[in-house]
Design a protein around this motif. Sequence first.
Motif, PDB file in Angstrom:
ATOM      1  N   ASP A 142       7.121  -0.555  -4.180  1.00  0.00           N
ATOM      2  CA  ASP A 142       5.898   0.246  -4.160  1.00  0.00           C
ATOM      3  C   ASP A 142       5.444   0.580  -5.576  1.00  0.00           C
ATOM      4  O   ASP A 142       4.257   0.500  -5.899  1.00  0.00           O
ATOM      5  N   THR A 164       3.848  -2.366  -7.242  1.00  0.00           N
ATOM      6  CA  THR A 164       2.520  -2.681  -6.725  1.00  0.00           C
ATOM      7  C   THR A 164       1.498  -1.639  -7.177  1.00  0.00           C
ATOM      8  O   THR A 164       0.359  -1.980  -7.520  1.00  0.00           O
ATOM      9  N   ALA A 165       1.894  -0.369  -7.189  1.00  0.00           N
ATOM     10  CA  ALA A 165       1.007   0.675  -7.700  1.00  0.00           C
ATOM     11  C   ALA A 165       0.706   0.433  -9.184  1.00  0.00           C
ATOM     12  O   ALA A 165      -0.444   0.578  -9.628  1.00  0.00           O
ATOM     13  N   THR A 220      -4.067   6.779  -7.661  1.00  0.00           N
ATOM     14  CA  THR A 220      -3.797   5.655  -6.768  1.00  0.00           C
ATOM     15  C   THR A 220      -3.394   6.174  -5.403  1.00  0.00           C
ATOM     16  O   THR A 220      -2.796   7.247  -5.265  1.00  0.00           O
ATOM     17  N   TRP A 221      -3.725   5.386  -4.384  1.00  0.00           N
ATOM     18  CA  TRP A 221      -3.382   5.690  -3.001  1.00  0.00           C
ATOM     19  C   TRP A 221      -2.821   4.416  -2.365  1.00  0.00           C
ATOM     20  O   TRP A 221      -3.059   3.314  -2.869  1.00  0.00           O
ATOM     21  N   SER A 222      -2.119   4.552  -1.242  1.00  0.00           N
ATOM     22  CA  SER A 222      -1.607   3.355  -0.574  1.00  0.00           C
ATOM     23  C   SER A 222      -1.504   3.582   0.923  1.00  0.00           C
ATOM     24  O   SER A 222      -1.443   4.717   1.399  1.00  0.00           O
ATOM     25  N   ARG A 251       2.975  -2.476   1.522  1.00  0.00           N
ATOM     26  CA  ARG A 251       1.832  -1.587   1.362  1.00  0.00           C
ATOM     27  C   ARG A 251       0.742  -2.211   0.484  1.00  0.00           C
ATOM     28  O   ARG A 251       1.008  -3.074  -0.347  1.00  0.00           O
ATOM     29  N   THR A 252      -0.467  -1.717   0.680  1.00  0.00           N
ATOM     30  CA  THR A 252      -1.590  -2.002  -0.215  1.00  0.00           C
ATOM     31  C   THR A 252      -1.880  -0.745  -1.024  1.00  0.00           C
ATOM     32  O   THR A 252      -1.976   0.349  -0.467  1.00  0.00           O
ATOM     33  N   HIS A 253      -2.015  -0.910  -2.329  1.00  0.00           N
ATOM     34  CA  HIS A 253      -2.303   0.200  -3.236  1.00  0.00           C
ATOM     35  C   HIS A 253      -3.700   0.013  -3.820  1.00  0.00           C
ATOM     36  O   HIS A 253      -4.102  -1.116  -4.141  1.00  0.00           O
ATOM     37  N   ASP A 308      -0.432   8.373  -4.070  1.00  0.00           N
ATOM     38  CA  ASP A 308       0.607   8.032  -5.036  1.00  0.00           C
ATOM     39  C   ASP A 308       0.484   8.909  -6.277  1.00  0.00           C
ATOM     40  O   ASP A 308       1.455   9.385  -6.832  1.00  0.00           O
ATOM     41  N   SER A 364      -1.419  -5.561  -3.568  1.00  0.00           N
ATOM     42  CA  SER A 364      -0.750  -5.427  -2.274  1.00  0.00           C
ATOM     43  C   SER A 364       0.464  -6.330  -2.197  1.00  0.00           C
ATOM     44  O   SER A 364       0.488  -7.406  -2.798  1.00  0.00           O
ATOM     45  N   ALA A 382      -5.966   2.565   2.896  1.00  0.00           N
ATOM     46  CA  ALA A 382      -5.877   3.063   1.530  1.00  0.00           C
ATOM     47  C   ALA A 382      -7.258   3.434   0.995  1.00  0.00           C
ATOM     48  O   ALA A 382      -7.436   4.483   0.352  1.00  0.00           O
TER      49      ALA A 382
END
Length: 362
Positions: free
Chosen positions: A5, A8-9, A27-29, A56-58, A139, A157, A174
């Motif tokens: 995670d 990716t973030a 950032t969000w996911s 996850r997708t960030h 995040d 992602s 997200a």
Amino acid sequence: MTTTDARTADAARALFVARFGAEADGTWSAPGRVNLIGEHTDYNDGFVLPFAIQHRTHVALGTRGDGRIRVTSTFADEVVEVTLDELDALFPARRDELPEWSRYPLGVAWAVLASQDGSAIPGVSPGVSGVDGQNVLRDEHAAGPVALAGVDLAFASDVPIGAGLSSSAAIEGATAVALAETWGLELDHVALAQVGRRAENEAVGAPTGIMDQMASLLGRADSAIFLDCRSLDANVVDLGFADAGLELVVIDTGVTHSHATGGYGERRAACERGAAALGVPALRDVTPDDLPRLAEIVDDVTFRRVRHVVTENQRVLDTVQTLREQGPTAIGDLLVASHASMRDDFEISVPELDTAVEAALA
């Protein structure tokens, strides 16, 4: 946040800097999902039992002062830019002017804004409630809400695209949470799932149900979401994998799909024909006792499509009961029956998937 995670973030933040020349505000996911059982029942107002996965997708987001929205992704070399005021004209009438990948986040922005101006979200009753989501993450978010500011969005992602793990719902989840928080909008996770479905249906042009978005936005660890797709009532069901010493294995068959361009619309149309032939609003209202009558009034393909949905709804209910009463080691026969129905009646399996199932059973 896991190591994956965090990577990716970091990738989303780095992409934001590379494409937009500044640091993101936050950032969000949101996660992808696997459906334990309940395939193609969601858009028939039926029952589903999905759960969120660790992939996850960030999205990294930064506000801007000119009322524009720009989106970019590690999966595309381009930056797509429109004004917030243009979104209403673009969706759904002119969506084909945009690259398909960009329609997901831009469509969410359009649907979020539409939810604030009184536009109804099709098929949704006001005042529905569900469990609180634990899988959609803020995040990192330094700034407070800025009412309807322009935004830049950069996506990274580790949810495989086209693999049946709902990479699109992860993008939508997200994006929806990031925009709602940035713009200071009071939308709970059920409302944001409705936003995501509207984006996918109208902005992207994929006639999906709401299962993927609800699973991504409401999922909890080692639990599934038992969702009534008509009422949107959602209940957490303990999967019990950890207590039983089980690990979930997600197998990549190497076969990709697209809701927007695949056979999804054809299957959905067959379901609608079957419901119309029986004079009911949706296949949710059909029971196994209705199937002999249906067989006399529709063609064989339509009948088999309907039979899958009707029997699959019952399998979802039986799986939930079995999980609660006996635990995860007792649901195998229901999962096998579900695959056979998808293979033979709904005809959505492929040789690679059949091989994976046969190898797992062996």
